[in-house]
Write a protein that holds these residues in place. Structure first.
Motif, mmCIF file in Angstrom:
data_model
loop_
_atom_site.group_PDB
_atom_site.id
_atom_site.type_symbol
_atom_site.label_atom_id
_atom_site.label_comp_id
_atom_site.label_asym_id
_atom_site.label_seq_id
_atom_site.Cartn_x
_atom_site.Cartn_y
_atom_site.Cartn_z
ATOM 1 N N GLY A 27 -3.330 9.259 3.821
ATOM 2 C CA GLY A 27 -2.075 9.013 3.112
ATOM 3 C C GLY A 27 -1.326 10.310 2.824
ATOM 4 O O GLY A 27 -0.098 10.369 2.978
ATOM 5 N N ALA A 77 -0.323 5.064 -4.632
ATOM 6 C CA ALA A 77 -1.646 5.622 -4.332
ATOM 7 C C ALA A 77 -2.441 5.873 -5.608
ATOM 8 O O ALA A 77 -3.648 5.591 -5.665
ATOM 9 N N THR A 137 0.841 -1.191 0.000
ATOM 10 C CA THR A 137 0.000 0.000 0.000
ATOM 11 C C THR A 137 0.883 1.249 0.000
ATOM 12 O O THR A 137 2.073 1.180 0.321
ATOM 13 N N ALA A 138 0.280 2.363 -0.344
ATOM 14 C CA ALA A 138 1.023 3.621 -0.363
ATOM 15 C C ALA A 138 1.570 3.957 1.021
ATOM 16 O O ALA A 138 2.703 4.427 1.156
ATOM 17 N N ASN A 139 0.770 3.714 2.056
ATOM 18 C CA ASN A 139 1.223 4.027 3.414
ATOM 19 C C ASN A 139 2.398 3.148 3.832
ATOM 20 O O ASN A 139 3.300 3.603 4.540
ATOM 21 N N LYS A 184 -6.114 7.009 -3.582
ATOM 22 C CA LYS A 184 -5.548 8.087 -2.771
ATOM 23 C C LYS A 184 -6.452 8.338 -1.571
ATOM 24 O O LYS A 184 -7.674 8.305 -1.693
ATOM 25 N N ASP A 211 5.492 6.258 -3.167
ATOM 26 C CA ASP A 211 4.240 6.126 -2.406
ATOM 27 C C ASP A 211 3.074 6.786 -3.132
ATOM 28 O O ASP A 211 1.961 6.246 -3.179
#
Length: 201
Positions: free
Chosen positions: A81, A72, A27-29, A77, A68
């Protein structure tokens, strides 16, 4: 200053890698926190004066910082985040000069000066973003972001460039820190003038 200009060049490869990372379940996080981990590793390397390792870790950290957002965009998004990204960025920005101050007491005053400059620059950046959001302002100059990114002389690209130069020439940290602190002050003044001319009463 250079961030908006290099965006068209770096976004396509970042987006391609971001789609690949999303496919394997990152994941982006996760990528944001991984980037912060490498950034803090760079800071630790500076404290023990392993500047070659610090340089490499800074590069990896900032690549992940770019990825990141790509992840997303490939998934979803989120407001959190965007918040996490900017918080981790500023933790990283502050950690490097502090690390130089720990590595050598001679560097303490220029390190604190640079941290103070980062603080006022960050405040001006976030204050501009909040006010821009209230007024409905939008920009895509820095790519797709969770909030308004205002332009200035000292942005992310310039910060990373100075960090890399500091790792290459640690004996000149004090001079580099004072120079970049000055650029940060100019950026705050630029942003303040832009705010004065852009925002409606």
């Amino acid at each position: 200053m250079f961030d908006a200009k290099i965006r068209p060049l770096i976004d396509p490869p970042l987006n391609a890698v971001g789609r690949g990372l999303a496919k394997i379940g990152l994941t982006a996080n996760m990528v944001t926190l991984l980037g912060l981990g490498f950034g803090l590793g760079a800071a630790y390397a500076v404290t023990v004066q392993h500047y070659d390792w610090a340089l490499a870790l800074v590069v990896v950290s900032r690549i992940l910082d770019g990825l990141d957002g790509a992840v997303a965009r490939a998934t979803q998004k989120t407001a959190f985040g965007g918040y996490l990204d900017i918080v981790c960025d500023f933790i990283f920005y502050v950690s490097i000069p502090l690390a130089f101050g720990i590595a050598d007491p001679v560097n303490l005053l220029p390190a604190v000066t640079l941290v103070a400059a980062f603080t006022i620059t960050g405040i001006s950046f976030l204050a501009f973003a909040v006010t821009a959001a209230e007024q409905g302002a939008e920009t895509s100059a820095h790519g797709e972001k969770s909030f308004f990114y205002s332009t200035g002389l000292a942005e992310g690209g310039e910060t990373i460039a100075f960090f890399l130069i500091m790792c290459l020439f640690p004996m000149h940290f004090a001079t580099l820190a004072y120079v970049f602190a000055g650029l940060c002050v100019v950026t705050v003044l630029q942003r303040s003038v832009l705010a004065r001319t852009s925002f409606r009463d």
